[in-house]
Design a protein around this motif. Structure first.
Motif, PDB file in Angstrom:
ATOM      1  N   VAL A 172      61.138  35.489  31.696  1.00  0.00           N
ATOM      2  CA  VAL A 172      61.324  36.921  31.464  1.00  0.00           C
ATOM      3  C   VAL A 172      59.960  37.603  31.414  1.00  0.00           C
ATOM      4  CG1 VAL A 172      62.198  38.668  29.871  1.00  0.00           C
ATOM      5  CG2 VAL A 172      63.463  36.547  30.221  1.00  0.00           C
ATOM      6  N   ASN A 173      59.790  38.624  32.249  1.00  0.00           N
ATOM      7  CA  ASN A 173      58.602  39.469  32.220  1.00  0.00           C
ATOM      8  C   ASN A 173      59.007  40.888  32.532  1.00  0.00           C
ATOM      9  OD1 ASN A 173      58.939  39.538  35.079  1.00  0.00           O
ATOM     10  ND2 ASN A 173      57.651  37.713  35.286  1.00  0.00           N
ATOM     11  N   SER A 174      58.049  41.795  32.553  1.00  0.00           N
ATOM     12  CA  SER A 174      58.374  43.216  32.751  1.00  0.00           C
ATOM     13  C   SER A 174      59.025  43.466  34.096  1.00  0.00           C
ATOM     14  CB  SER A 174      57.106  44.061  32.596  1.00  0.00           C
ATOM     15  OG  SER A 174      56.121  43.655  33.538  1.00  0.00           O
ATOM     16  N   GLU A 175      58.594  42.754  35.116  1.00  0.00           N
ATOM     17  CA  GLU A 175      59.178  42.955  36.444  1.00  0.00           C
ATOM     18  C   GLU A 175      60.629  42.487  36.475  1.00  0.00           C
ATOM     19  OE1 GLU A 175      58.309  41.776  41.138  1.00  0.00           O
ATOM     20  OE2 GLU A 175      56.993  41.057  39.526  1.00  0.00           O
ATOM     21  N   PHE A 176      60.904  41.354  35.856  1.00  0.00           N
ATOM     22  CA  PHE A 176      62.275  40.844  35.820  1.00  0.00           C
ATOM     23  C   PHE A 176      63.184  41.827  35.089  1.00  0.00           C
ATOM     24  CE2 PHE A 176      65.725  38.504  33.834  1.00  0.00           C
ATOM     25  CZ  PHE A 176      66.200  37.713  34.874  1.00  0.00           C
ATOM     26  N   ILE A 177      62.722  42.354  33.959  1.00  0.00           N
ATOM     27  CA  ILE A 177      63.531  43.291  33.182  1.00  0.00           C
ATOM     28  C   ILE A 177      63.769  44.578  33.957  1.00  0.00           C
ATOM     29  CG2 ILE A 177      63.572  44.695  31.080  1.00  0.00           C
ATOM     30  CD1 ILE A 177      62.005  42.474  29.705  1.00  0.00           C
ATOM     31  N   ALA A 178      62.747  45.057  34.654  1.00  0.00           N
ATOM     32  CA  ALA A 178      62.859  46.342  35.354  1.00  0.00           C
ATOM     33  C   ALA A 178      63.887  46.303  36.476  1.00  0.00           C
ATOM     34  CB  ALA A 178      61.493  46.752  35.897  1.00  0.00           C
ATOM     35  N   PHE A 179      64.115  45.116  37.063  1.00  0.00           N
ATOM     36  CA  PHE A 179      65.023  45.016  38.210  1.00  0.00           C
ATOM     37  C   PHE A 179      66.195  44.076  37.935  1.00  0.00           C
ATOM     38  CE2 PHE A 179      60.797  46.018  39.887  1.00  0.00           C
ATOM     39  CZ  PHE A 179      61.073  47.171  40.609  1.00  0.00           C
ATOM     40  N   TYR A 180      66.526  43.874  36.673  1.00  0.00           N
ATOM     41  CA  TYR A 180      67.609  42.952  36.346  1.00  0.00           C
ATOM     42  C   TYR A 180      68.968  43.577  36.649  1.00  0.00           C
ATOM     43  CZ  TYR A 180      70.890  40.111  33.743  1.00  0.00           C
ATOM     44  OH  TYR A 180      71.961  39.336  33.391  1.00  0.00           O
ATOM     45  N   TYR A 181      69.888  42.731  37.097  1.00  0.00           N
ATOM     46  CA  TYR A 181      71.282  43.126  37.282  1.00  0.00           C
ATOM     47  C   TYR A 181      72.159  41.955  36.856  1.00  0.00           C
ATOM     48  CZ  TYR A 181      70.218  40.584  41.583  1.00  0.00           C
ATOM     49  OH  TYR A 181      69.784  39.637  42.478  1.00  0.00           O
ATOM     50  N   CYS A 182      73.384  42.237  36.511  1.00  0.00           N
ATOM     51  CA  CYS A 182      74.298  41.206  36.026  1.00  0.00           C
ATOM     52  C   CYS A 182      74.425  40.081  37.051  1.00  0.00           C
ATOM     53  CB  CYS A 182      75.674  41.801  35.752  1.00  0.00           C
ATOM     54  SG  CYS A 182      75.715  42.976  34.382  1.00  0.00           S
ATOM     55  N   GLY A 183      74.313  38.864  36.579  1.00  0.00           N
ATOM     56  CA  GLY A 183      74.431  37.710  37.459  1.00  0.00           C
ATOM     57  C   GLY A 183      73.117  37.234  38.027  1.00  0.00           C
ATOM     58  N   LYS A 184      72.041  37.988  37.842  1.00  0.00           N
ATOM     59  CA  LYS A 184      70.739  37.582  38.365  1.00  0.00           C
ATOM     60  C   LYS A 184      70.230  36.396  37.563  1.00  0.00           C
ATOM     61  CE  LYS A 184      66.097  39.300  39.405  1.00  0.00           C
ATOM     62  NZ  LYS A 184      65.180  40.462  39.375  1.00  0.00           N
ATOM     63  N   LYS A 185      69.868  35.342  38.261  1.00  0.00           N
ATOM     64  CA  LYS A 185      69.450  34.123  37.580  1.00  0.00           C
ATOM     65  C   LYS A 185      67.938  34.046  37.430  1.00  0.00           C
ATOM     66  CE  LYS A 185      73.593  32.435  37.163  1.00  0.00           C
ATOM     67  NZ  LYS A 185      74.220  32.261  35.846  1.00  0.00           N
ATOM     68  N   GLY A 186      67.213  34.253  38.504  1.00  0.00           N
ATOM     69  CA  GLY A 186      65.765  34.190  38.434  1.00  0.00           C
ATOM     70  C   GLY A 186      65.226  32.782  38.348  1.00  0.00           C
ATOM     71  N   ASN A 187      66.090  31.785  38.463  1.00  0.00           N
ATOM     72  CA  ASN A 187      65.639  30.395  38.362  1.00  0.00           C
ATOM     73  C   ASN A 187      66.109  29.560  39.549  1.00  0.00           C
ATOM     74  OD1 ASN A 187      68.347  30.374  37.821  1.00  0.00           O
ATOM     75  ND2 ASN A 187      68.162  29.610  35.722  1.00  0.00           N
ATOM     76  N   GLY A 188      66.472  30.243  40.628  1.00  0.00           N
ATOM     77  CA  GLY A 188      66.887  29.537  41.828  1.00  0.00           C
ATOM     78  C   GLY A 188      68.356  29.186  41.881  1.00  0.00           C
TER      79      GLY A 188
END
Length: 762
Positions: free
Chosen positions: A215-231
């Protein structure tokens, strides 16, 4: 009541995954998976302990427990579910009169006021993690966030695999923070899940993230439901899933009372500004905001260079929004470790424990000074508000209040910027206010810009045919020369410095050294100049001692008292001052007259430096090579400014204020703001109805405005450059005190190698 009726029904792992609950309850689900995949425990008979493995939908929820039965009435209920194995069947038939399986009841949290009916372990660290099942003790962080006793043991017991991780964290926290590291603080700082809000239009639901998501500022700014960010594969329809019920609890008025530890921000933008403070003392985590202090030799010994120790390298050096330990009297700075008076009045609920408010406020202020060219919105700030747990939901909600308060106070979102159309700063009841601003000088235009950004409808009335008031720049000599102001005294946190940064207007720093040149053109000896300067300051200190017990009736003019103290010094020490020495003293007197704006014969010896009782703009002095007028033009962009409109009367006797002009025009508004020159008020050019109070009149008549004469000279060459050794100004020791006492070099940098040069005489 039967055993089945008294138990709490829970869904199977398969049911949880089908509903997408693996994302919402990652820790609980992972714990249940481990429990389901673990091997069956050996069951003891006779006098040995027996493991109760009661479960629902194939998910084991029991724990290692022994239940010995001595009363036959305990067998009335036949609703106890046990695994269908031959061993357990034989146990039931042969030892039913001695030992029996019985599932443990769900243990509630013992914290008073906790709103959670069924605690869930968020950690999932131990292989024996209780998940949503039974544990001998729940450890409470907030209503909705608990960890079980097995996970507690996993980190706290010396024989457990997680103990070393806890020790490493504890050592780091003890080295950087001021609060005592504890296990609950460790769980909050390192293991609580992150909660992020969906940024898709029409959704806005809060989701709990799994542990492996960075989790960082970029992840939070563009987060949407279901987004995993871990592949992992994302769930395209995740926005349709219901929001976790615990989110609603956060908005309960008494939920905050169940929070045992305040949130501490991670990776805060304020960390670089606050190196001299303990992170946990200014609302930041002591393990995620540590910035190594790199200091140059001798920097700490010079208070003027203290800012270099705690200033981000990519931020304008004139932006120092926070007081450093031991600092005071710096204008437009805030204490990062304590709430100020007006903040206490606005946010009384945070007075007892200020960490949450300080963390949010410091983050917002730091973001503003990192990029003052863009309006700060709640969405931009929320992306940098990184902390673990449900408390982040409340922090994001409170962020809007803090942002609006700091904007109204003028700490952020000011200068030449225009507020975005969707932003709201003032409550709705004030957004329909109409304001008439009289005067289009620097004060009037700045006030009109700010009021317009606040949502008010503003009209500016100016008697002249131009804006700017006493600000007027001349370009006829090949460079910009101000008829009025052109020097900025004290650049640190100065609103003019801020507007120059926003407009991309450069500032030319005036060198600290001020060589003195006599009438004959000789440069005054530096040692002599330093000695006379020290003596003059000592005389001023003597005046300061004299006035300590004096009353207003005993006041005299400052010039008379300075001469008296100087004479007393010579008599007591028997020192002889030469004619050159006396000329230098006269120069310092003239320089003080330049600062005060008038002859010292008209300056009070008791109150000549009363402005030093208030915070000052410190730092470098600078010239504005492009002049002040360019900034005022940008302030006026988009404002309703009416030129050649001389106001003659202001009637504020009714509910609405009526403003009348010499041409017979009339404007009505709910408020009027008068920013005309002091002389206009003193001469009574504007007729107020009802008349101004006697107190205001006395204040106006006791104020004064000095006159400084500027003379602009253009020379074919910079003949002074060789003698001044790069100084941007020099003093003139004249036979007539105050006559052209200061010369400023206004030659543009692009013309330094050319023949023509411009000099401003003051």
């Amino acid at each position: 009541m039967s055993g089945r009726d008294s138990r709490v029904k829970r869904k199977s792992i398969r049911a949880l995954e089908a509903e997408g609950q693996d994302e919402i309850f990652p820790s609980a689900a992972s714990a249940l998976k481990r429990r389901a995949l673990s091997t069956a425990q050996q069951v003891s008979v006779e006098n040995e302990p027996v493991m109760a493995e009661g479960g629902i939908d194939g998910v084991s929820v029991g724990s290692m427990d022994t239940l010995k039965i001595s009363d036959a009435s305990a067998f009335k209920s036949s609703a106890v579910d046990t695994p269908k194995s031959s061993n357990m069947s034989n146990l039931k038939s042969s030892h039913r009169s001695k030992v029996i399986e019985s599932p443990k009841q769900i243990r509630k949290c013992n914290k008073a006021g906790c709103l959670s009916d069924i605690p869930i372990c968020f950690a999932g660290a131990s292989e024996r993690c209780s998940g949503m099942g039974y544990t001998s003790r729940w450890y409470h962080l907030t209503s909705g966030e608990h960890f079980c006793n097995d996970c507690f043991d996993h980190f706290y017991r010396t024989t457990k695999p997680g103990f070393q991780a806890y020790c490493n964290w504890r050592d780091e926290w003890a080295a950087n923070g001021k609060t005592e590291p504890q296990i609950k603080m460790f769980m909050q700082d390192q293991h609580l899940p992150f909660w992020v809000q969906c940024t898709k239009s029409g959704c806005g639901k809060w989701r709990q993230l799994s542990k492996d998501v960075v989790v960082n500022s970029e992840f939070i700014a563009f987060y949407y439901c279901g987004k995993k960010g871990n592949g992992k594969k994302e769930n395209a329809g995740a926005c349709t899933l219901a929001e976790d019920n615990r989110v609603a609890l956060v908005f309960e008025s008494h939920w905050i009372e169940t929070v045992i530890q305040p949130p501490l921000l991670q990776s805060s933008p304020a960390a670089d500004f606050l190196i001299s403070y303990y992170p946990d003392g200014v609302g930041m985590s002591a393990t995620n905001n540590v910035v190594l202090m790199t200091k140059e030799k001798g920097v700490c010994d010079d208070p003027e260079n203290l800012w270099k120790l705690h200033h981000p390298t990519n931020v304008n050096k004139n932006f120092q929004p926070f007081y450093q330990p031991g600092e005071q009297g710096k204008a437009l700075s805030v204490r990062p470790d304590i709430m100020e008076f007006d903040e206490v009045h606005e946010f009384p609920e945070y007075v007892r424990d200020q960490a949450m408010y300080l963390g949010i406020r410091n983050m917002v202020v730091a973001l503003w000074y990192r990029n003052c060219k863009e309006w700060l919105t709640p969405e931009k700030c929320a992306a940098h508000l990184v902390c673990r747990g449900l408390i982040r939901i409340l922090c994001v909600c409170e962020l809007r209040r803090v942002l609006e308060f700091l904007t109204r106070k003028g700490i952020i979102n000011n200068g030449i910027l225009n507020m975005p159309s969707k932003s709201v700063v003032l409550p709705a009841m004030y957004q329909k206010e109409t304001v008439v601003v009289i005067g289009a000088g620097a004060a009037g235009l700045a006030a009109a810009r700010q009021l317009t950004n606040f949502g008010a409808k503003v009209v500016v009335l100016e008697a002249r045919d131009r804006i700017g008031g006493r600000v007027k720049d001349d370009k006829t000599m090949g460079t910009i020369v101000g008829y009025g102001p052109q020097i900025l005294n004290g650049c640190v946190n100065n609103p003019i410095s801020l507007m120059c940064e926003q407009a991309g207007t450069p500032l030319t720093v005036i060198s600290e050294s001020c060589p003195l040149i006599t009438e004959e053109g000789a440069v005054v000896n530096e040692d002599l100049n330093r000695r006379i300067d020290f003596h003059f300051n000592a005389v001023l200190d003597a005046v300061g001692e004299w006035r300590k017990e004096k009353t207003t009736k005993e006041d005299v003019d400052l010039y008379t008292k300075l001469l008296e103290m100087h004479k007393n010094f010579k008599e007591e020490t028997q020192l002889v001052f030469s004619e050159a020495d006396e000329s230098l003293i006269d120069f310092h007197v003239s320089n003080l007259e330049y600062v005060c704006g008038c002859s010292l014969h008209k300056v009070s010896a008791l109150n000549w430096d009363q402005n030093e009782n208030f915070a000052q703009f410190s730092g470098d002095h600078a010239l504005l090579p492009e002049g002040y007028f360019t900034l005022l033009e940008k302030l006026a962009e988009g404002l309703d400014v009416n030129l050649n409109t001389e106001v003659t009367a202001v009637d504020y006797s009714g509910e609405m204020v009526a403003v009348r002009t010499s041409s017979g025009q009339e404007w009505t508004a709910t408020k009027v703001l008068v920013t005309v020159p002091l002389s206009i008020l003193q001469e009574g050019v504007i007729n107020f109805k009802p008349p101004l109070t006697e107190e205001k009149k006395q204040a106006m008549y006791h104020l004064g405005v000095g006159v400084i004469e500027n003379v602009i000279l253009k020379f074919p060459v910079r003949f002074w450059e060789r003698r001044l050794q790069g100084a941007s100004f020099f003093g003139h020791v004249s036979n007539q005190r105050g006559l052209f006492s200061v010369f400023f070099d206004l030659t543009p940098k692009v013309c330094l190698n050319m023949y023509s040069s411009v000099c401003l005489l003051i």
